[in-house]
Motif scaffolding. Structure first.
Motif, PDB file in Angstrom:
ATOM      1  N   ILE A  75       0.839  -1.204   0.000  1.00  0.00           N
ATOM      2  CA  ILE A  75       0.000   0.000   0.000  1.00  0.00           C
ATOM      3  C   ILE A  75       0.873   1.253   0.000  1.00  0.00           C
ATOM      4  O   ILE A  75       0.553   2.233  -0.694  1.00  0.00           O
ATOM      5  CB  ILE A  75      -0.964  -0.016   1.200  1.00  0.00           C
ATOM      6  CG1 ILE A  75      -2.023  -1.102   0.971  1.00  0.00           C
ATOM      7  CG2 ILE A  75      -1.617   1.332   1.417  1.00  0.00           C
ATOM      8  CD1 ILE A  75      -2.908  -1.370   2.152  1.00  0.00           C
ATOM      9  N   ALA A  76       1.969   1.243   0.749  1.00  0.00           N
ATOM     10  CA  ALA A  76       2.874   2.399   0.744  1.00  0.00           C
ATOM     11  C   ALA A  76       3.441   2.616  -0.653  1.00  0.00           C
ATOM     12  O   ALA A  76       3.544   3.754  -1.123  1.00  0.00           O
ATOM     13  CB  ALA A  76       4.002   2.186   1.752  1.00  0.00           C
ATOM     14  N   GLY A  77       3.798   1.526  -1.338  1.00  0.00           N
ATOM     15  CA  GLY A  77       4.300   1.646  -2.706  1.00  0.00           C
ATOM     16  C   GLY A  77       3.252   2.199  -3.658  1.00  0.00           C
ATOM     17  O   GLY A  77       3.544   3.053  -4.506  1.00  0.00           O
ATOM     18  N   ILE A  78       2.018   1.734  -3.518  1.00  0.00           N
ATOM     19  CA  ILE A  78       0.936   2.233  -4.366  1.00  0.00           C
ATOM     20  C   ILE A  78       0.702   3.715  -4.111  1.00  0.00           C
ATOM     21  O   ILE A  78       0.484   4.494  -5.043  1.00  0.00           O
ATOM     22  CB  ILE A  78      -0.347   1.411  -4.141  1.00  0.00           C
ATOM     23  CG1 ILE A  78      -0.144  -0.008  -4.688  1.00  0.00           C
ATOM     24  CG2 ILE A  78      -1.554   2.067  -4.792  1.00  0.00           C
ATOM     25  CD1 ILE A  78      -1.235  -0.985  -4.298  1.00  0.00           C
ATOM     26  N   ARG A  79       0.754   4.126  -2.845  1.00  0.00           N
ATOM     27  CA  ARG A  79       0.592   5.549  -2.526  1.00  0.00           C
ATOM     28  C   ARG A  79       1.677   6.393  -3.188  1.00  0.00           C
ATOM     29  O   ARG A  79       1.418   7.471  -3.708  1.00  0.00           O
ATOM     30  CB  ARG A  79       0.642   5.769  -1.024  1.00  0.00           C
ATOM     31  CG  ARG A  79      -0.631   5.497  -0.327  1.00  0.00           C
ATOM     32  CD  ARG A  79      -0.507   5.913   1.119  1.00  0.00           C
ATOM     33  NE  ARG A  79      -1.730   5.600   1.840  1.00  0.00           N
ATOM     34  CZ  ARG A  79      -1.839   5.637   3.131  1.00  0.00           C
ATOM     35  NH1 ARG A  79      -0.791   5.956   3.882  1.00  0.00           N
ATOM     36  NH2 ARG A  79      -2.978   5.346   3.710  1.00  0.00           N
ATOM     37  N   SER A  91       0.863   9.217  -5.863  1.00  0.00           N
ATOM     38  CA  SER A  91       1.121  10.609  -5.493  1.00  0.00           C
ATOM     39  C   SER A  91       1.960  11.323  -6.552  1.00  0.00           C
ATOM     40  O   SER A  91       1.852  12.524  -6.724  1.00  0.00           O
ATOM     41  CB  SER A  91       1.813  10.688  -4.132  1.00  0.00           C
ATOM     42  OG  SER A  91       3.119  10.169  -4.227  1.00  0.00           O
ATOM     43  N   ASN A  92       2.791  10.589  -7.268  1.00  0.00           N
ATOM     44  CA  ASN A  92       3.610  11.194  -8.317  1.00  0.00           C
ATOM     45  C   ASN A  92       2.926  11.174  -9.674  1.00  0.00           C
ATOM     46  O   ASN A  92       3.466  11.689 -10.637  1.00  0.00           O
ATOM     47  CB  ASN A  92       4.957  10.463  -8.420  1.00  0.00           C
ATOM     48  CG  ASN A  92       5.808  10.689  -7.196  1.00  0.00           C
ATOM     49  OD1 ASN A  92       5.722  11.723  -6.557  1.00  0.00           O
ATOM     50  ND2 ASN A  92       6.605   9.711  -6.851  1.00  0.00           N
ATOM     51  N   GLY A  93       1.795  10.562  -9.760  1.00  0.00           N
ATOM     52  CA  GLY A  93       1.085  10.482 -11.032  1.00  0.00           C
ATOM     53  C   GLY A  93       1.532   9.289 -11.839  1.00  0.00           C
ATOM     54  O   GLY A  93       2.677   8.854 -11.750  1.00  0.00           O
TER      55      GLY A  93
END
Length: 140
Positions: A55-59, A63-65
């Motif tokens: 989930i942290a990786g997906i965020r 967040s960077n598009g």
């Protein structure tokens, strides 16, 4: 994953914990204690931890598009990683040294992402999503 669960992101704390873990690793009794933990408990903790990392990786990705380049890198890495997890012997024709990397889904996905990130050029042009956002900003 640990940062998201605890809310502590200090490098200083991370260094202190690393030193404590190294010192504890020198005592066999500590290792014996951890071997007494039932496998389902460790499995549950690992599932939670790896899910939090995902989930942290997906965020970070969101967040960077997600432009065309990033979409291609993520899709290819996930596809190869999932493909290897489905059939680890798919790359058995590779030399033994490369097969050791290619048979692990996480390693395969990570190596693929790194290689594609180095190979695929970063586009300097604005993509359609960027153009629409800049038009909206100019209208305001």
């Amino acid at each position: 994953g640990v940062i998201q669960m605890t809310g502590v992101a200090s490098r200083h704390i991370g260094k202190i914990i690393a030193v404590i873990l190294v010192i504890l690793g020198l005592f066999p009794g500590i290792g014996w204690f951890f071997t007494t933990i039932p496998a389902p408990v460790l499995g549950g903790a690992m599932t939670l931890m790896f899910s939090m990392i995902a989930i942290a990786g997906i965020r970070i990705i969101l967040s960077n598009g997600l432009r065309r380049r990033e979409t291609l890198i993520v899709a290819t890495s996930l596809g190869l990683g999932l493909g290897v997890s489905y059939d680890p012997a798919v790359f058995h024709v590779l030399p033994t040294s490369l097969y050791a990397l290619a048979e692990n889904p996480i390693c395969m996905g990570g190596v693929t992402a790194i290689i594609l990130n180095l190979i695929i050029p970063i586009s300097k042009e604005k993509e359609p999503d960027d153009i629409e956002e800049s038009v909206r900003e100019e209208e305001v």
